[in-house]
Design a protein around this motif. Structure first.
Motif, PDB file in Angstrom:
ATOM      1  N   ILE A   1       5.887 -11.227  -2.941  1.00  0.00           N
ATOM      2  CA  ILE A   1       5.633 -11.399  -1.430  1.00  0.00           C
ATOM      3  C   ILE A   1       6.881 -11.333  -0.753  1.00  0.00           C
ATOM      4  O   ILE A   1       6.948 -10.815   0.409  1.00  0.00           O
ATOM      5  CB  ILE A   1       4.889 -12.804  -1.339  1.00  0.00           C
ATOM      6  N   ILE A   2       7.747 -12.185  -1.193  1.00  0.00           N
ATOM      7  CA  ILE A   2       9.123 -12.232  -0.559  1.00  0.00           C
ATOM      8  C   ILE A   2       9.689 -10.820  -0.310  1.00  0.00           C
ATOM      9  O   ILE A   2      10.252 -10.533   0.533  1.00  0.00           O
ATOM     10  CB  ILE A   2       9.913 -13.395  -1.278  1.00  0.00           C
ATOM     11  N   ALA A   3       9.907 -10.203  -1.534  1.00  0.00           N
ATOM     12  CA  ALA A   3      10.562  -8.872  -1.453  1.00  0.00           C
ATOM     13  C   ALA A   3       9.852  -7.964  -0.516  1.00  0.00           C
ATOM     14  O   ALA A   3      10.448  -7.234   0.335  1.00  0.00           O
ATOM     15  CB  ALA A   3      10.373  -8.262  -2.912  1.00  0.00           C
ATOM     16  N   ILE A   4       8.415  -7.811  -0.430  1.00  0.00           N
ATOM     17  CA  ILE A   4       7.911  -7.184   0.367  1.00  0.00           C
ATOM     18  C   ILE A   4       8.001  -7.721   1.715  1.00  0.00           C
ATOM     19  O   ILE A   4       8.275  -6.963   2.859  1.00  0.00           O
ATOM     20  CB  ILE A   4       6.293  -6.958   0.033  1.00  0.00           C
TER      21      ILE A   4
ATOM     22  N   ALA B   1      -4.523   2.188   6.642  1.00  0.00           N
ATOM     23  CA  ALA B   1      -4.299   2.453   5.384  1.00  0.00           C
ATOM     24  C   ALA B   1      -5.036   3.654   4.879  1.00  0.00           C
ATOM     25  O   ALA B   1      -6.247   3.690   5.014  1.00  0.00           O
ATOM     26  CB  ALA B   1      -4.320   1.431   4.263  1.00  0.00           C
ATOM     27  N   THR B   2      -4.675   4.583   4.143  1.00  0.00           N
ATOM     28  CA  THR B   2      -5.415   5.703   3.708  1.00  0.00           C
ATOM     29  C   THR B   2      -6.083   5.549   2.579  1.00  0.00           C
ATOM     30  O   THR B   2      -6.905   6.338   2.425  1.00  0.00           O
ATOM     31  CB  THR B   2      -4.363   7.059   3.333  1.00  0.00           C
ATOM     32  N   GLY B   3      -5.737   4.366   1.803  1.00  0.00           N
ATOM     33  CA  GLY B   3      -6.601   4.198   0.598  1.00  0.00           C
ATOM     34  C   GLY B   3      -6.277   5.238  -0.653  1.00  0.00           C
ATOM     35  O   GLY B   3      -6.811   5.068  -1.674  1.00  0.00           O
TER      36      GLY B   3
ATOM     37  N   THR C   1       0.374  -2.952  -5.942  1.00  0.00           N
ATOM     38  CA  THR C   1       0.929  -4.289  -5.608  1.00  0.00           C
ATOM     39  C   THR C   1       1.262  -4.585  -4.308  1.00  0.00           C
ATOM     40  O   THR C   1       1.029  -5.433  -3.593  1.00  0.00           O
ATOM     41  CB  THR C   1       2.022  -4.797  -6.592  1.00  0.00           C
ATOM     42  N   VAL C   2       2.127  -3.424  -3.469  1.00  0.00           N
ATOM     43  CA  VAL C   2       2.395  -3.815  -2.100  1.00  0.00           C
ATOM     44  C   VAL C   2       1.386  -3.704  -1.241  1.00  0.00           C
ATOM     45  O   VAL C   2       1.435  -4.252  -0.353  1.00  0.00           O
ATOM     46  CB  VAL C   2       3.455  -2.273  -2.180  1.00  0.00           C
ATOM     47  N   GLY C   3       0.314  -2.735  -1.684  1.00  0.00           N
ATOM     48  CA  GLY C   3      -0.906  -2.819  -0.815  1.00  0.00           C
ATOM     49  C   GLY C   3      -1.577  -4.143  -0.919  1.00  0.00           C
ATOM     50  O   GLY C   3      -1.979  -4.564   0.298  1.00  0.00           O
ATOM     51  N   LYS C   4      -1.997  -4.842  -1.899  1.00  0.00           N
ATOM     52  CA  LYS C   4      -2.421  -6.010  -1.972  1.00  0.00           C
ATOM     53  C   LYS C   4      -1.704  -6.990  -1.431  1.00  0.00           C
ATOM     54  O   LYS C   4      -2.302  -7.917  -0.597  1.00  0.00           O
ATOM     55  CB  LYS C   4      -2.664  -6.492  -3.462  1.00  0.00           C
ATOM     56  N   VAL C   5      -0.226  -7.146  -1.299  1.00  0.00           N
ATOM     57  CA  VAL C   5       0.554  -8.091  -0.662  1.00  0.00           C
ATOM     58  C   VAL C   5       0.416  -7.846   0.732  1.00  0.00           C
ATOM     59  O   VAL C   5       0.480  -8.592   1.743  1.00  0.00           O
ATOM     60  CB  VAL C   5       1.942  -8.006  -1.357  1.00  0.00           C
TER      61      VAL C   5
ATOM     62  N   ILE D   1       7.934   0.994   1.020  1.00  0.00           N
ATOM     63  CA  ILE D   1       8.095  -0.273   0.479  1.00  0.00           C
ATOM     64  C   ILE D   1       8.130  -0.038  -1.141  1.00  0.00           C
ATOM     65  O   ILE D   1       9.099  -1.037  -1.752  1.00  0.00           O
ATOM     66  CB  ILE D   1       7.114  -1.358   0.993  1.00  0.00           C
ATOM     67  N   SER D   2       7.170   0.493  -1.642  1.00  0.00           N
ATOM     68  CA  SER D   2       6.848   0.598  -3.039  1.00  0.00           C
ATOM     69  C   SER D   2       8.481   1.243  -3.742  1.00  0.00           C
ATOM     70  O   SER D   2       8.856   0.789  -4.622  1.00  0.00           O
ATOM     71  CB  SER D   2       5.931   1.557  -3.449  1.00  0.00           C
ATOM     72  N   GLU D   3       8.826   2.350  -2.948  1.00  0.00           N
ATOM     73  CA  GLU D   3      10.096   2.783  -3.440  1.00  0.00           C
ATOM     74  C   GLU D   3      11.299   1.898  -3.487  1.00  0.00           C
ATOM     75  O   GLU D   3      12.086   2.018  -4.178  1.00  0.00           O
ATOM     76  CB  GLU D   3      10.401   4.049  -2.649  1.00  0.00           C
ATOM     77  N   LYS D   4      11.509   1.106  -2.352  1.00  0.00           N
ATOM     78  CA  LYS D   4      12.536   0.351  -2.096  1.00  0.00           C
ATOM     79  C   LYS D   4      12.368  -0.996  -3.093  1.00  0.00           C
ATOM     80  O   LYS D   4      13.814  -1.485  -3.227  1.00  0.00           O
ATOM     81  CB  LYS D   4      12.723  -0.152  -0.663  1.00  0.00           C
TER      82      LYS D   4
END
Length: 69
Positions: free
Chosen positions: A17-20, A65-67, A45-49, A35-38
């Protein structure tokens, strides 16, 4: 600290959560894929957070979000 800290699921989640949040806060606008790449976290995980951060008002989603993973 002893150098051998116990790793917990909630600790990992908090770190994610902090990283995102930090990636969102430091950018002028960023996609979930970026965000996922970085962060090296999965897109799921990024989507859920990101959803969680939007629900609590800590972030705002400008495009739906495209889903697609």
């Amino acid at each position: 600290m002893s150098g051998k800290e116990k790793i917990s699921q909630s600790g990992i989640r908090n770190e994610n959560i902090i990283a995102i949040f930090n990636e969102i806060a430091s950018s002028g606008g960023i996609s979930r894929a970026e965000i996922s790449e970085k962060t090296g976290l999965s897109l799921m995980t990024v989507g859920k957070v990101a959803d969680l951060l939007c629900e609590c008002g800590a972030a705002v989603q400008s495009k739906p979000a495209t889903g697609k993973s």
